[in-house]
Scaffold this active site. Structure first.
Site: not given
Ligand code: CA
Length: 319
Positions: A10, A245
Site C-alpha cells: 500500500d 516496518h
Molecule cells: Ca505498508
C-alpha cells in the site's frame, strides 16, 4: 537459485523504503509489485509504485492492480491518520516524475497464483499492507499455500500492544478476515510485527547521509522520509525516530538471521471485541510442525547498517 520476490504494497513511505531495500539487494530478484490499499487507495498505490520504480531506473518491474477493499466490506477510505503519517499522496507530498507505464493487464491475484506455480520454493511474497490479495489467491487456488516458498509479512503484534488499539496492528486491522485465512492456510510464513519493527528506527542523521549524495533520487528519499520522521515526532515522540516496518520485512525475507523467532501456528481473532488480534491458534496448538515464525527479537544495529549500505549503494549507482 536466486530468490524471486513479490512485494505487496500500500505504497506509502516505509513501503517505498521496502522497494529501495529490494532493488538494492542482489540476493533477490524483484519480479513484481502487487498493489493493495491502506496507507493510500489501491489505485494510488499502483501509481506510486510505478513512479518510484521508473524514477529508480527499474521500469522492467511490473505492477499489478490488486483488490481495492477488505473481504467483508464493499469499499475503502483512507484514514486521516494514514494521510498524516504518509502524506495525502502517500510519499510525503514529494513530487517525482510520473511514469508513462500502466499496471500489468493481469490482476494481482492471477500473478500471485501464476508465480507460486512457476517459482515454487524460490518465491517469497512480502506483504506490507492488508492480506486481502493473498487471501483471494488462496481462495481461488488453495494449493499455492504448499507451493510457494514463504510469506514474510509486516503486520501484527504478539508481545506488544497494537497501534490501532491495545490488541490490533494497522495492516491486520484493515482486513482481519483475510489475515486469518492466510494465517490458517498452512502457508509457511514469518510475521514481522510491531514486536520488532518498532525497535528499528531511522533518524534525520541517516536521511542527511542520503541527502548529501546530492542526486534527485537521494533528495527525494531523504525529504520523503523526513516527512515520516516528523509525523512520528507527533504520534510517537518517545521513539526518537521513525519505525522501519516494511523494509525490515524485506530484510528478514533475504536474511532470516536478523530476527529471533517463536514457532507457532497463528490465527487472527475475527469475532468479538478483540477482532484483529494476532495470536496462537487454539485449534492447532498441538499441530506440528508449526507453520509460522513470529519475530520477537531483532539485531537492530546490523539491520540499520544493512539498510544504509544497501540504499547508499543503490543511490550511488544512479548518480
Ligand atoms: Ca505498508
Amino acid at each position: 537459485m536466486s530468490m524471486k520476490m513479490i512485494l505487496d504494497l500500500d505504497t506509502g513511505i516505509d513501503d517505498t523504503l521496502a522497494i529501495m531495500y529490494a532493488l538494492a539487494s542482489t540476493e533477490c530478484e524483484l519480479i513484481g509489485i502487487t498493489a493493495t490499499y491502506g496507507n493510500v487507495l489501491m489505485e494510488q498505490s499502483v501509481k506510486n509504485s510505478l513512479d518510484i520504480l521508473d524514477f529508480f531506473g527499474r521500469s522492467d518491474v511490473p505492477v499489478f492492480l490488486g483488490e481495492p477493499h477488505a473481504l467483508a466490506t464493499d469499499g475503502f477510505e483512507v484514514l486521516d491518520i494514514s494521510a498524516f503519517i504518509h502524506g495525502v499522496n502517500g510519499i510525503g507530498e514529494q513530487e517525482i516524475p510520473a511514469s508513462s507505464r500502466t499496471a500489468d493487464p493481469r490482476s494481482a491475484v492471477d500473478f500471485i497464483i501464476e508465480a507460486a506455480h512457476s517459482y515454487g520454493d524460490q518465491l517469497v511474497y512480502v506483504p506490507t499492507g492488508p492480506l486481502t490479495n493473498l487471501a483471494h489467491a488462496l481462495r481461488r487456488d488453495p494449493s499455492i499455500a504448499q507451493k510457494m516458498g514463504k510469506v514474510v509479512l509486516m503486520g501484527g503484534a504478539l508481545t506488544t500492544h497494537g497501534n490501532v488499539n491495545a490488541w490490533t496492528e494497522a495492516n491486520i486491522s484493515q482486513d482481519p478476515d483475510a489475515a486469518n485465512e492466510v494465517f490458517r492456510s498452512g502457508v509457511k510464513a514469518t510475521m514481522v510485527g510491531l514486536d520488532v519493527t518498532l525497535q528499528t528506527l531511522l533518524t534525520i542523521k541517516e536521511t542527511a547521509e542520503w541527502d548529501a549524495l546530492g542526486t534527485p533520487q537521494a533528495h527525494f528519499l531523504a525529504q520523503m522520509t523526513n516527512f515520516y520522521i516528523k509525523a512520528y515526532e507527533t504520534t510517537a515522540p518517545h521513539l526518537g525516530g521513525c519505525g522501519l516496518h516494511d523494509p525490515l520485512a524485506v530484510a528478514v525475507a533475504i536474511d532470516p538471521t536478523l530476527v529471533d523467532t517463536l514457532a507457532l501456528n497463528m490465527c487472527v481473532d475475527v469475532e468479538g471485541p478483540t477482532r484483529g488480534r494476532t495470536i496462537g491458534d487454539p485449534e492447532r496448538i498441538n499441530v506440528d510442525p508449526k507453520d509460522m515464525q513470529v519475530a520477537v527479537g531483532v539485531d537492530t544495529s546490523r539491520f540499520l547498517a544493512e539498510l544504509m549500505s544497501r540504499t547508499n549503494a543503490l543511490l550511488k549507482s544512479l548518480a
